[in-house]
Design a protein around this motif. Structure first.
Motif, PDB file in Angstrom:
ATOM      1  N   VAL A   2       0.858  -1.181   0.000  1.00 53.82           N
ATOM      2  CA  VAL A   2       0.000   0.000   0.000  1.00 53.82           C
ATOM      3  C   VAL A   2       0.896   1.232   0.000  1.00 53.82           C
ATOM      4  O   VAL A   2       1.871   1.299   0.753  1.00 53.82           O
ATOM      5  CB  VAL A   2      -0.918   0.019   1.238  1.00 53.82           C
ATOM      6  N   SER A  27      -2.651  -2.188  -2.797  1.00 62.14           N
ATOM      7  CA  SER A  27      -3.538  -3.258  -2.302  1.00 62.14           C
ATOM      8  C   SER A  27      -4.519  -2.713  -1.271  1.00 62.14           C
ATOM      9  O   SER A  27      -4.556  -3.150  -0.120  1.00 62.14           O
ATOM     10  CB  SER A  27      -2.705  -4.379  -1.694  1.00 62.14           C
ATOM     11  N   ASP A  30      -7.094  -4.734   1.039  1.00 65.73           N
ATOM     12  CA  ASP A  30      -6.635  -5.450   2.224  1.00 65.73           C
ATOM     13  C   ASP A  30      -6.635  -4.568   3.473  1.00 65.73           C
ATOM     14  O   ASP A  30      -6.419  -5.065   4.575  1.00 65.73           O
ATOM     15  CB  ASP A  30      -5.218  -5.983   2.006  1.00 65.73           C
ATOM     16  N   ILE A  31      -6.858  -3.280   3.304  1.00 66.34           N
ATOM     17  CA  ILE A  31      -6.760  -2.362   4.432  1.00 66.34           C
ATOM     18  C   ILE A  31      -7.940  -2.543   5.385  1.00 66.34           C
ATOM     19  O   ILE A  31      -9.093  -2.523   4.963  1.00 66.34           O
ATOM     20  CB  ILE A  31      -6.708  -0.895   3.957  1.00 66.34           C
ATOM     21  N   ASN A  32      -7.635  -2.731   6.672  1.00 65.26           N
ATOM     22  CA  ASN A  32      -8.672  -2.860   7.694  1.00 65.26           C
ATOM     23  C   ASN A  32      -8.967  -1.525   8.363  1.00 65.26           C
ATOM     24  O   ASN A  32     -10.120  -1.159   8.574  1.00 65.26           O
ATOM     25  CB  ASN A  32      -8.251  -3.868   8.754  1.00 65.26           C
ATOM     26  N   THR A  52     -12.283   2.639  10.727  1.00 69.60           N
ATOM     27  CA  THR A  52     -12.383   1.326  10.094  1.00 69.60           C
ATOM     28  C   THR A  52     -13.080   1.448   8.738  1.00 69.60           C
ATOM     29  O   THR A  52     -13.629   2.494   8.394  1.00 69.60           O
ATOM     30  CB  THR A  52     -13.173   0.362  10.968  1.00 69.60           C
ATOM     31  N   ALA A  97      -1.890   2.886   7.292  1.00 72.91           N
ATOM     32  CA  ALA A  97      -2.850   1.868   6.861  1.00 72.91           C
ATOM     33  C   ALA A  97      -2.458   0.544   7.506  1.00 72.91           C
ATOM     34  O   ALA A  97      -1.287   0.157   7.477  1.00 72.91           O
ATOM     35  CB  ALA A  97      -2.854   1.733   5.345  1.00 72.91           C
ATOM     36  N   SER A  99      -3.313  -3.565   7.794  1.00 74.13           N
ATOM     37  CA  SER A  99      -4.018  -4.662   7.145  1.00 74.13           C
ATOM     38  C   SER A  99      -3.564  -5.985   7.723  1.00 74.13           C
ATOM     39  O   SER A  99      -2.459  -6.099   8.274  1.00 74.13           O
ATOM     40  CB  SER A  99      -3.784  -4.629   5.632  1.00 74.13           C
ATOM     41  N   VAL A 101      -3.320  -9.908   6.363  1.00 69.85           N
ATOM     42  CA  VAL A 101      -3.420 -10.776   5.197  1.00 69.85           C
ATOM     43  C   VAL A 101      -2.926 -12.156   5.586  1.00 69.85           C
ATOM     44  O   VAL A 101      -1.759 -12.313   5.991  1.00 69.85           O
ATOM     45  CB  VAL A 101      -2.583 -10.219   4.025  1.00 69.85           C
ATOM     46  N   GLU A 105       0.138  -9.294  10.027  1.00 70.87           N
ATOM     47  CA  GLU A 105      -0.197  -7.882  10.119  1.00 70.87           C
ATOM     48  C   GLU A 105       0.817  -7.019   9.356  1.00 70.87           C
ATOM     49  O   GLU A 105       2.024  -7.289   9.384  1.00 70.87           O
ATOM     50  CB  GLU A 105      -0.223  -7.447  11.593  1.00 70.87           C
TER      51      GLU A 105
END
Length: 119
Positions: A2, A27, A30-32, A52, A97, A99, A101, A105
């Motif tokens: 990202v 990407s 994929d960001i939470n 969020t 950011a 994420s 995956v 983390e």
């Protein structure tokens, strides 16, 4: 991966306002959580505000009622509206950011933008 690019910092008088923007690319799905952190000279980096994907927000006690974080998912932008600025808000502000995956983390950071509150 990202990529994050901040903009909107500058010099403002006490009581003034600024709006920071953070553009995300890469990407992004994929960001939470997106957030803003800041680091003043001689101090550790601290969380200012987070948001969020569903729009839930949290703030540091020192900025509650003065700062507002928001995001535009269609444009992949996150904003930090800062009102009633104080000299103690002076710092480099970083977009973040977070994420997860496959259980791992990741934290991504922008290059930072300087905010100076001074008369």
């Amino acid at each position: 991966q990202v990529q994050l690019v901040e903009s909107g910092g500058g010099l403002v008088q006490p009581g003034g306002s600024l709006r920071l923007s953070c553009a995300a690319s890469g990407s992004i799905f994929d960001i939470n959580v997106m957030g803003w952190y800041r680091q003043a000279p001689g101090k550790e980096r601290e969380l200012v505000a987070g948001i969020t994907g569903g729009g839930r927000t949290n703030y540091a006690d020192s900025v509650k009622g003065r700062f507002t974080i928001s995001r535009d998912n269609a444009k992949n932008l996150v904003y930090l509206q800062m009102n009633s600025l104080k000299p103690e808000d002076t710092a480099v502000y970083y977009c973040n950011a977070f994420s997860v995956v496959f259980g791992k983390e990741y934290n991504y950071w922008g290059q930072g933008t300087q905010v100076t509150v001074s008369s």
